[in-house]
Write a protein that holds these residues in place. Structure first.
Motif, short mmCIF file in Angstrom:
data_model
loop_
_atom_site.label_atom_id
_atom_site.label_comp_id
_atom_site.label_asym_id
_atom_site.label_seq_id
_atom_site.Cartn_x
_atom_site.Cartn_y
_atom_site.Cartn_z
N VAL A 127 5.76 -7.41 -23.04
CA VAL A 127 5.18 -7.57 -21.62
C VAL A 127 5.98 -8.06 -20.52
N ARG A 137 7.64 -10.30 -15.25
CA ARG A 137 7.61 -10.09 -13.87
C ARG A 137 6.16 -9.85 -13.30
N ARG A 138 5.40 -9.00 -14.32
CA ARG A 138 4.05 -8.76 -14.10
C ARG A 138 3.10 -9.79 -14.26
N ARG A 139 3.37 -11.09 -15.21
CA ARG A 139 2.61 -12.07 -15.24
C ARG A 139 2.91 -12.65 -14.03
N ALA A 191 3.76 -11.85 -10.87
CA ALA A 191 3.17 -11.03 -9.76
C ALA A 191 1.72 -11.46 -9.86
N ALA A 192 0.89 -11.28 -10.77
CA ALA A 192 -0.60 -11.66 -10.82
C ALA A 192 -0.75 -13.14 -10.57
N VAL A 198 -2.97 -8.36 -17.18
CA VAL A 198 -1.68 -7.89 -17.54
C VAL A 198 -1.36 -7.89 -19.07
N ASP A 199 -1.41 -8.81 -19.85
CA ASP A 199 -1.12 -8.82 -21.18
C ASP A 199 -2.11 -7.95 -22.12
#
Length: 541
Positions: free
Chosen positions: A429, A432-434, A436-437, A451-452
């Motif tokens: 995972v 960066r997605r975490r 950003a959220a 996300v995960d």
């Protein structure tokens, strides 16, 4: 201050995620072992460990345990070698079915494997002395653990940089020379690690040796059961238990050290090729080899379930649900399913929590919880079950009679598998997605769910399937905890095999086939659910 609150919240959630597996495994793994030690110390007839080992001929038991486990590991590597080549390098129709056939024996209850080889030894191989004894035990162990070697070694092979092989061929090396100089050195650490794992599992084998040993083959595992349950000699059973724990810890350390020596591999991995012309001959030969080792025992079990007395009949299957004679079997089937579902939920929750802690934290609590969560996979289930018997005498009656006790113990065995399949998925995972959220105001739980969870969903479903089938087939510890209304199907099969009469044998064979069918469906679901990349990463890990 407002910006610090989410960070504090994430740290608090991470600490809780690290503590939950630690507390769960501590209560269900450390506590039974501590209860065994306390009972041995408090026993009025307690003797020293050295005296207990002398009385039980521990050195001979240790020699037999180590000898049969080492022989099983060597044979498993030899039998798995051509299958590893086929899985890692050849692309052919039916590859999915081959993976199911290879994986199925590993998740079967050991008591079912013992029944299958008893049927093989008294059927197709009748007269060869393979219905019981050391030869039958070694063959059954190979059947059970080929999947370990195939999964571990093929995962490493598939990640070897193909350019290294191409470079050797460019310099004039033949295919065999390129394999010996480039591929084999990279595979040897994985082979050694897989052999160490097979040794670990075979050193704690119980159901297979109980059914196929006929009392002539005695190991530490079977003698712990005999001393603790048969003779109720607590000090002797405890002394043997800790001797086996030392053996298991040594095997775990060896497997860990060998696994760390695996050379770095390429993310691109080797390309599997479709055979052409005469290239199909070795493929066909390996498929026949695989069928001989992995399908013939299951086929013999099916045939024997339909011919329990020498003539074709479905009487065994009728007995499973017969209102008069099969009530206990039907009840065991219902209880096994509900108990396995509960164990699956517990294993997924605890295993996923541990996986999150392992991938997000690097402190002592997280490392300790991760180590303890994985350790039960290799420690003797008989030792744990015996510990639970002692522990329940020290706790309120409501705890010992709790309907959650057996599912919790079954979950303890399945948690390491959940961790092994979810950690590689979580590692993929993108952070960066975490981030950003979280920057958009999502809390830790919301970040994980949005996300995960979607990204690890397939791996988590596969892990849940494995947890269910492992809980369904757990035999060692459950044998100690089962009561009249909480008898699981593997425990009942073991009991039926010990009773005289054609009806009991027929019911045991039919129930074993039923468990094989359920396990095969779950393994097929796992193969379809789990992404190929995640499976390779989990196997290499």
């Amino acid at each position: 201050m407002a910006r610090d609150r989410p960070a504090l919240s994430r740290r608090g959630l991470g600490a809780l995620a690290a503590l939950i597996p630690l507390l769960f495994v501590g209560a269900l793994f450390i506590a039974p072992l501590a209860a065994l030690v306390k009972r041995a110390i408090d026993d009025a007839d307690a003797v020293s460990p050295l005296e207990a080992w002398r009385r039980t001929e521990a050195l001979g038991l240790l020699g037999m345990t180590v000898g049969q486990a080492a022989a099983s590991a060597v044979l498993a590597v030899l039998v798995a070698a051509p299958i590893v080549w086929l899985v890692a390098t050849v692309d052919f129709p039916g590859a999915l079915l081959l993976r199911v056939v290879v994986t199925l024996p590993f998740v079967l209850p050991t008591v079912v494997v013992g029944v299958a080889f008893r049927a093989l030894g008294t059927g197709l191989l009748d007269g060869l002395g393979m219905d019981s004894g050391l030869g039958a035990i070694l063959a059954a162990h190979v059947f059970l653990n080929v999947a370990v070697v195939v999964r571990v070694v093929s995962a490493v092979w598939q990640q070897i940089d193909p350019q290294a092989v191409a470079a050797a061929r460019t310099l004039g090396a033949s295919p065999w020379r390129a394999f010996a100089d480039v591929v084999l050195p990279r595979l040897l650490p994985a082979v050694a690690a897989a052999a160490a794992l097979v040794f670990l599992f075979c050193s704690t084998s119980f159901g297979v040796i109980v059914i196929l040993g006929d009392g002539r083959v005695r190991t530490l595992e079977t003698e712990i059961y005999q001393q603790g349950v048969g003779y109720f000699r607590i000090p002797e059973a405890v002394a043997l238990s800790f001797l086996q724990i030392l053996l298991v810890v040594g095997a775990l350390i060896l497997a860990r050290v060998l696994g760390r020596r695996t050379p770095a591999t390429s993310d691109r991995g080797a390309r599997r090729r479709r055979p052409r012309g005469l290239g199909w001959l070795p493929v066909a030969a390996v498929l026949i080899w695989t069928a001989a080792w992995l399908l013939v025992p299951i086929g013999s079990l099916v045939v024997r379930s339909l011919r329990p007395g020498g003539s074709w009949s479905i009487a065994g299957y009728r007995l499973l649900f017969d209102a008069e004679s099969g009530t206990s079997v039907a009840d065991s089937i219902r209880y096994s399913v509900t108990s396995a579902l509960a164990a699956m939920l517990i294993a997924v929750m605890i295993g996923l929590t541990a996986a999150v802690a392992m991938t997000r934290r690097r402190d002592l609590v997280a490392k300790t919880g991760a180590a303890l969560s994985i350790l039960p996979l290799g420690v003797s289930a008989v030792t744990l079950g015996f510990g639970y018997v002692v522990l329940t005498t020290l706790l309120p009656r409501e705890v010992g009679m709790s309907p959650l006790l057996i599912p919790a113990v079954q979950a303890l065995i399945a948690i390491p598998v959940v961790i092994g399949m979810t950690v590689p998925a979580l590692a993929e995972v993108p952070p960066r997605r975490r981030d950003a959220a979280a920057a958009l105001g999502a809390g830790p739980v919301r970040v994980f769910c949005s996300v995960d969870l979607p990204m690890i969903g397939r791996s988590l479903c596969a892990a849940a399937g494995f947890a269910f089938v492992m809980a369904m087939g757990e035999f060692g510890a459950t044998t100690f905890l089962a009561r009249a209304n909480t008898t699981t199907l593997p425990v009942l099969i073991g009991a039926l095999m010990g009773r005289p009469g054609a009806d009991n044998l027929a019911a045991a064979m039919a129930a074993s086939v039923l468990l094989v069918g359920v396990s095969a469906l779950v393994v097929l679901f796992v193969e379809l659910a789990a992404p190929r990349g995640a499976q390779a990463a989990a196997g290499a890990r």
